[in-house]
Scaffold this motif. Structure first.
Motif, PDB file in Angstrom:
ATOM      1  N   ILE A  51       0.832  -1.201   0.000  1.00 55.04           N
ATOM      2  CA  ILE A  51       0.000   0.000   0.000  1.00 55.04           C
ATOM      3  C   ILE A  51       0.868   1.253   0.000  1.00 55.04           C
ATOM      4  O   ILE A  51       0.614   2.204  -0.748  1.00 55.04           O
ATOM      5  CB  ILE A  51      -0.941  -0.010   1.226  1.00 55.04           C
ATOM      6  CG1 ILE A  51      -1.941  -1.167   1.116  1.00 55.04           C
ATOM      7  CG2 ILE A  51      -1.684   1.324   1.351  1.00 55.04           C
ATOM      8  CD1 ILE A  51      -2.778  -1.380   2.365  1.00 55.04           C
TER       9      ILE A  51
ATOM     10  N   ALA B 166       2.543   1.807  -3.542  1.00 58.99           N
ATOM     11  CA  ALA B 166       1.700   1.849  -4.745  1.00 58.99           C
ATOM     12  C   ALA B 166       1.846   3.214  -5.419  1.00 58.99           C
ATOM     13  O   ALA B 166       1.850   4.254  -4.763  1.00 58.99           O
ATOM     14  CB  ALA B 166       0.247   1.592  -4.381  1.00 58.99           C
TER      15      ALA B 166
ATOM     16  N   GLU C 150      -2.141   4.033  -9.478  1.00 58.84           N
ATOM     17  CA  GLU C 150      -2.870   2.864  -9.003  1.00 58.84           C
ATOM     18  C   GLU C 150      -3.957   3.228  -7.988  1.00 58.84           C
ATOM     19  O   GLU C 150      -4.551   2.357  -7.358  1.00 58.84           O
ATOM     20  CB  GLU C 150      -1.895   1.845  -8.407  1.00 58.84           C
ATOM     21  CG  GLU C 150      -0.957   1.277  -9.467  1.00 58.84           C
ATOM     22  CD  GLU C 150       0.032   0.269  -8.933  1.00 58.84           C
ATOM     23  OE1 GLU C 150       0.012  -0.893  -9.400  1.00 58.84           O
ATOM     24  OE2 GLU C 150       0.832   0.642  -8.045  1.00 58.84           O
ATOM     25  N   TRP C 151      -4.209   4.516  -7.870  1.00 62.13           N
ATOM     26  CA  TRP C 151      -5.288   5.016  -7.013  1.00 62.13           C
ATOM     27  C   TRP C 151      -6.240   5.836  -7.873  1.00 62.13           C
ATOM     28  O   TRP C 151      -5.851   6.386  -8.897  1.00 62.13           O
ATOM     29  CB  TRP C 151      -4.736   5.912  -5.907  1.00 62.13           C
ATOM     30  CG  TRP C 151      -3.828   5.236  -4.934  1.00 62.13           C
ATOM     31  CD1 TRP C 151      -2.492   4.967  -5.105  1.00 62.13           C
ATOM     32  CD2 TRP C 151      -4.171   4.756  -3.638  1.00 62.13           C
ATOM     33  NE1 TRP C 151      -1.987   4.351  -3.990  1.00 62.13           N
ATOM     34  CE2 TRP C 151      -2.994   4.201  -3.074  1.00 62.13           C
ATOM     35  CE3 TRP C 151      -5.351   4.732  -2.890  1.00 62.13           C
ATOM     36  CZ2 TRP C 151      -2.969   3.637  -1.798  1.00 62.13           C
ATOM     37  CZ3 TRP C 151      -5.321   4.168  -1.620  1.00 62.13           C
ATOM     38  CH2 TRP C 151      -4.150   3.630  -1.085  1.00 62.13           C
TER      39      TRP C 151
ATOM     40  N   MET D  19      -7.702   2.666  -3.759  1.00 67.42           N
ATOM     41  CA  MET D  19      -6.812   1.927  -4.648  1.00 67.42           C
ATOM     42  C   MET D  19      -7.630   1.275  -5.754  1.00 67.42           C
ATOM     43  O   MET D  19      -8.686   0.693  -5.497  1.00 67.42           O
ATOM     44  CB  MET D  19      -6.039   0.853  -3.878  1.00 67.42           C
ATOM     45  CG  MET D  19      -5.045   0.090  -4.747  1.00 67.42           C
ATOM     46  SD  MET D  19      -4.049  -1.126  -3.826  1.00 67.42           S
ATOM     47  CE  MET D  19      -2.868  -0.034  -3.027  1.00 67.42           C
TER      48      MET D  19
ATOM     49  N   PHE E 282      -3.123  -3.761  -6.258  1.00 72.03           N
ATOM     50  CA  PHE E 282      -4.213  -4.432  -5.547  1.00 72.03           C
ATOM     51  C   PHE E 282      -4.145  -5.943  -5.745  1.00 72.03           C
ATOM     52  O   PHE E 282      -4.412  -6.715  -4.821  1.00 72.03           O
ATOM     53  CB  PHE E 282      -5.567  -3.902  -6.016  1.00 72.03           C
ATOM     54  CG  PHE E 282      -6.711  -4.404  -5.185  1.00 72.03           C
ATOM     55  CD1 PHE E 282      -6.963  -3.882  -3.927  1.00 72.03           C
ATOM     56  CD2 PHE E 282      -7.537  -5.430  -5.654  1.00 72.03           C
ATOM     57  CE1 PHE E 282      -8.014  -4.358  -3.152  1.00 72.03           C
ATOM     58  CE2 PHE E 282      -8.582  -5.907  -4.886  1.00 72.03           C
ATOM     59  CZ  PHE E 282      -8.827  -5.367  -3.625  1.00 72.03           C
TER      60      PHE E 282
END
Length: 279
Positions: A35, A38, A42-43, A237, A244
């Motif tokens: 997390i 990332a 990717e969000w 995410m 993920f």
């Protein structure tokens, strides 16, 4: 009798498989590390138009509406919030008038598509559906052909109460706390999830106190309509991102020193979807 607003519920083709690189990476890194590292791509930022701010006596909760799987319910909730209907205490008596919103909506137990709808699929058994996984930040399930998709009844979901008529729900909604209630899947319309503020639902009273309002709603508004007083922003995410997918594998097989057993499995309701407040 309909469940009241704050009823406590205790309790494109085949989806792309986890790629080898993501799986190998997840085995070396913890969920927290995945997390933290990332990439921004990717969000996704949650649109303020899709967020309901619901204020309870102990504080505010923010709920993302699921427009893709239940657009009619999502739009009706926006209308109710704009009209101040729910902020007045809901409609347990079923006697309050509405303006542009509707009191009875056609059930949206699942979305039916002509072609298979790809999801980030969880491999493994599930007692309630042929396939489970994630779609646009929501935990979902599907039939075998992937032409019927629905949001599953995990803790923190936003759903509409109804009576025996499947098209009777429209103004009395609830948030689930406690355990997941998967037996309600495809029996009730689920149309969102709590992004922030579950602690306020957990503090709700279980029984009414004579002479006092029972779990009143202080206010309820569409976040986009109150930018001058609340500039809250959230990101989630992307559930089709490599990060993920790696996170799924990391949750299946925890690498932290505390863990002794690694089951190589995780239930759809036990897989948290990373959600962060931007401001």
């Amino acid at each position: 009798m309909k469940l009241s607003l704050l009823t406590l519920c205790l309790g494109a083709f085949l989806a792309a498989p986890i790629d080898v690189d993501a799986k190998e990476t997840s085995q070396k890194r913890s969920a927290g590390e995945i997390i933290m590292t990332a990439s921004s791509s990717e969000w996704r930022k949650v649109s303020a138009e899709n967020v309901i701010k619901l204020t309870l006596p102990t504080g505010a909760a923010y709920i993302e509406l699921n427009d893709e799987l239940a657009p009619i319910h999502a739009n009706n909730m926006r209308q109710l919030a704009k009209e101040g209907f729910v902020a007045q205490g809901g409609d347990a008596s079923e006697s309050k008038p509405v303006k542009n919103a509707k009191k009875g909506l056609p059930a949206e137990f699942y979305l039916r598509t002509k072609t298979p709808l790809a999801i980030t699929e969880l491999k493994g058994p599930d007692g309630y559906a042929t396939k489970t996984g994630f779609l646009n930040g929501f935990a979902v399930a599907q039939n075998q052909s992937q032409t019927e998709t629905w949001q599953v009844h995990c803790p923190g979901v936003f759903a509409m109460a109804r009576d025996n008529d499947i098209n009777s729900g429209g103004t009395e909604f609830y948030v689930t706390i406690g355990n997941s209630q998967r037996y309600l899947d495809r029996n009730i319309t689920v149309f969102g999830r709590v992004l922030e503020g579950m602690e306020h639902f957990n503090l709700l009273q279980r029984t009414a106190t004579e002479g006092q309002a029972f779990n009143p709603i202080t206010d309820m508004q569409v976040l986009a309509d109150i930018k001058d007083t609340d500039n809250s922003e959230f990101r989630v995410m992307k559930t089709d991102s490599n990060a993920f997918k790696a996170l799924i594998e990391a949750r299946k097989n925890r690498v932290e020193a505390w863990f002794v057993e690694s089951p190589n499995f995780i239930d759809v309701c036990a897989m948290p979807i990373p959600t962060e407040r931007i401001k």
